[in-house]
Design a protein around this motif. Sequence first.
Motif, PDB file in Angstrom:
ATOM      1  N   UNK A 172       0.807  -1.219   0.000  1.00 13.28           N
ATOM      2  CA  UNK A 172       0.000   0.000   0.000  1.00 13.28           C
ATOM      3  C   UNK A 172       0.842   1.273   0.000  1.00 13.28           C
ATOM      4  N   UNK A 173       2.146   1.158   0.162  1.00 16.81           N
ATOM      5  CA  UNK A 173       2.972   2.366   0.199  1.00 16.81           C
ATOM      6  C   UNK A 173       3.122   2.948  -1.211  1.00 16.81           C
ATOM      7  N   UNK A 174       3.394   4.228  -1.257  1.00 12.82           N
ATOM      8  CA  UNK A 174       3.502   4.952  -2.526  1.00 12.82           C
ATOM      9  C   UNK A 174       4.570   4.360  -3.438  1.00 12.82           C
ATOM     10  N   UNK A 175       5.692   3.964  -2.868  1.00 11.90           N
ATOM     11  CA  UNK A 175       6.790   3.413  -3.663  1.00 11.90           C
ATOM     12  C   UNK A 175       6.370   2.121  -4.363  1.00 11.90           C
ATOM     13  N   UNK A 176       5.613   1.309  -3.668  1.00  9.66           N
ATOM     14  CA  UNK A 176       5.117   0.074  -4.281  1.00  9.66           C
ATOM     15  C   UNK A 176       4.140   0.399  -5.399  1.00  9.66           C
ATOM     16  N   UNK A 177       3.186   1.268  -5.104  1.00  9.41           N
ATOM     17  CA  UNK A 177       2.134   1.574  -6.086  1.00  9.41           C
ATOM     18  C   UNK A 177       2.698   2.189  -7.360  1.00  9.41           C
ATOM     19  N   UNK A 178       3.672   3.108  -7.240  1.00 15.99           N
ATOM     20  CA  UNK A 178       4.192   3.743  -8.462  1.00 15.99           C
ATOM     21  C   UNK A 178       4.991   2.768  -9.304  1.00 15.99           C
ATOM     22  N   UNK A 179       5.784   1.910  -8.665  1.00 17.05           N
ATOM     23  CA  UNK A 179       6.548   0.928  -9.443  1.00 17.05           C
ATOM     24  C   UNK A 179       5.610  -0.114 -10.052  1.00 17.05           C
ATOM     25  N   UNK A 180       4.598  -0.543  -9.312  1.00 18.79           N
ATOM     26  CA  UNK A 180       3.630  -1.505  -9.847  1.00 18.79           C
ATOM     27  C   UNK A 180       2.900  -0.905 -11.046  1.00 18.79           C
ATOM     28  N   UNK A 181       2.534   0.374 -10.954  1.00 16.80           N
ATOM     29  CA  UNK A 181       1.853   1.049 -12.070  1.00 16.80           C
ATOM     30  C   UNK A 181       2.764   1.130 -13.285  1.00 16.80           C
ATOM     31  N   UNK A 182       4.038   1.416 -13.063  1.00 14.68           N
ATOM     32  CA  UNK A 182       4.997   1.495 -14.173  1.00 14.68           C
ATOM     33  C   UNK A 182       5.164   0.125 -14.833  1.00 14.68           C
ATOM     34  N   UNK A 183       5.151  -0.931 -14.029  1.00 17.42           N
ATOM     35  CA  UNK A 183       5.277  -2.279 -14.587  1.00 17.42           C
ATOM     36  C   UNK A 183       4.044  -2.699 -15.389  1.00 17.42           C
ATOM     37  N   UNK A 184       2.907  -2.127 -15.086  1.00 12.63           N
ATOM     38  CA  UNK A 184       1.686  -2.458 -15.817  1.00 12.63           C
ATOM     39  C   UNK A 184       1.648  -1.818 -17.205  1.00 12.63           C
ATOM     40  N   UNK A 185       2.438  -0.778 -17.416  1.00 13.04           N
ATOM     41  CA  UNK A 185       2.468  -0.114 -18.721  1.00 13.04           C
ATOM     42  C   UNK A 185       3.192  -0.999 -19.729  1.00 13.04           C
ATOM     43  N   UNK A 186       2.810  -0.904 -20.990  1.00 11.14           N
ATOM     44  CA  UNK A 186       3.484  -1.717 -22.013  1.00 11.14           C
ATOM     45  C   UNK A 186       4.969  -1.347 -22.126  1.00 11.14           C
ATOM     46  N   UNK A 187       5.806  -2.330 -22.432  1.00 12.20           N
ATOM     47  CA  UNK A 187       7.230  -2.034 -22.618  1.00 12.20           C
ATOM     48  C   UNK A 187       7.421  -0.929 -23.667  1.00 12.20           C
ATOM     49  N   UNK A 188       8.379  -0.069 -23.407  1.00 14.44           N
ATOM     50  CA  UNK A 188       8.681   1.032 -24.324  1.00 14.44           C
ATOM     51  C   UNK A 188       7.912   2.298 -24.012  1.00 14.44           C
ATOM     52  N   UNK A 189       6.995   2.241 -23.054  1.00 16.00           N
ATOM     53  CA  UNK A 189       6.241   3.428 -22.669  1.00 16.00           C
ATOM     54  C   UNK A 189       7.164   4.403 -21.945  1.00 16.00           C
TER      55      UNK A 189
END
Length: 193
Positions: A172-189
């Motif tokens: 639930x921490x911000x660091x987890x959420x932002x990295x998880x969101x970045x990983x959900x984006x398609x490669x090359x984004x």
Amino acid sequence: MMLAAFLTAPIILFPPQTAVAAGGGGGGGGGGDPYGSSYGTPAPSYPQQKDRKTTHKVKKPFKQSGFEDPAFRDGYRAAYATIYERNDYAAAIDQLHALGRDDQPNVANLIGYSYRKLGDYKQSQVWYERALKADPNHVLTWNYYGLWQIEQGNRDQAQYHLQRIAEICGTECEEYRTLAAALEKPPGTNLVY
């Protein structure tokens, strides 16, 4: 002769009891110690050592942080503003080096972040690793370094960084959420972090 036998009788009859009584160790009571309680930690010295260690552990990170020094704190805040308000990463690197605390994890992390924003991924990696060497649980470095991994196409490594963040501060921490969101984006984004 009778007197000699009488005087030696207590020694022969009672040495085990005398040895047990003198063995001490405090706290007695059958804890299953095959050696008796004589191998237990002496009560008076254990709490003193424990308190000393606890006090040392509390003080060390405080001293190590540098934030108790007003000059360091002000210089760090100025560099932080240079990065996040003015996006002047080269100037921020100079400001951070001028603090004289390159091995402080917050400083090393921001130097790594600045190099990453300038596109110098090799230097960025050096500084992220330096921050993690100083503090293996520095969650913001795991986050930024995870974003670095994504930008380099190392999604598996970024996933490992995400796992480390979860171990440190949960999901639930911000660091987890932002990295998880970045990983959900398609490669090359293109990442905006």
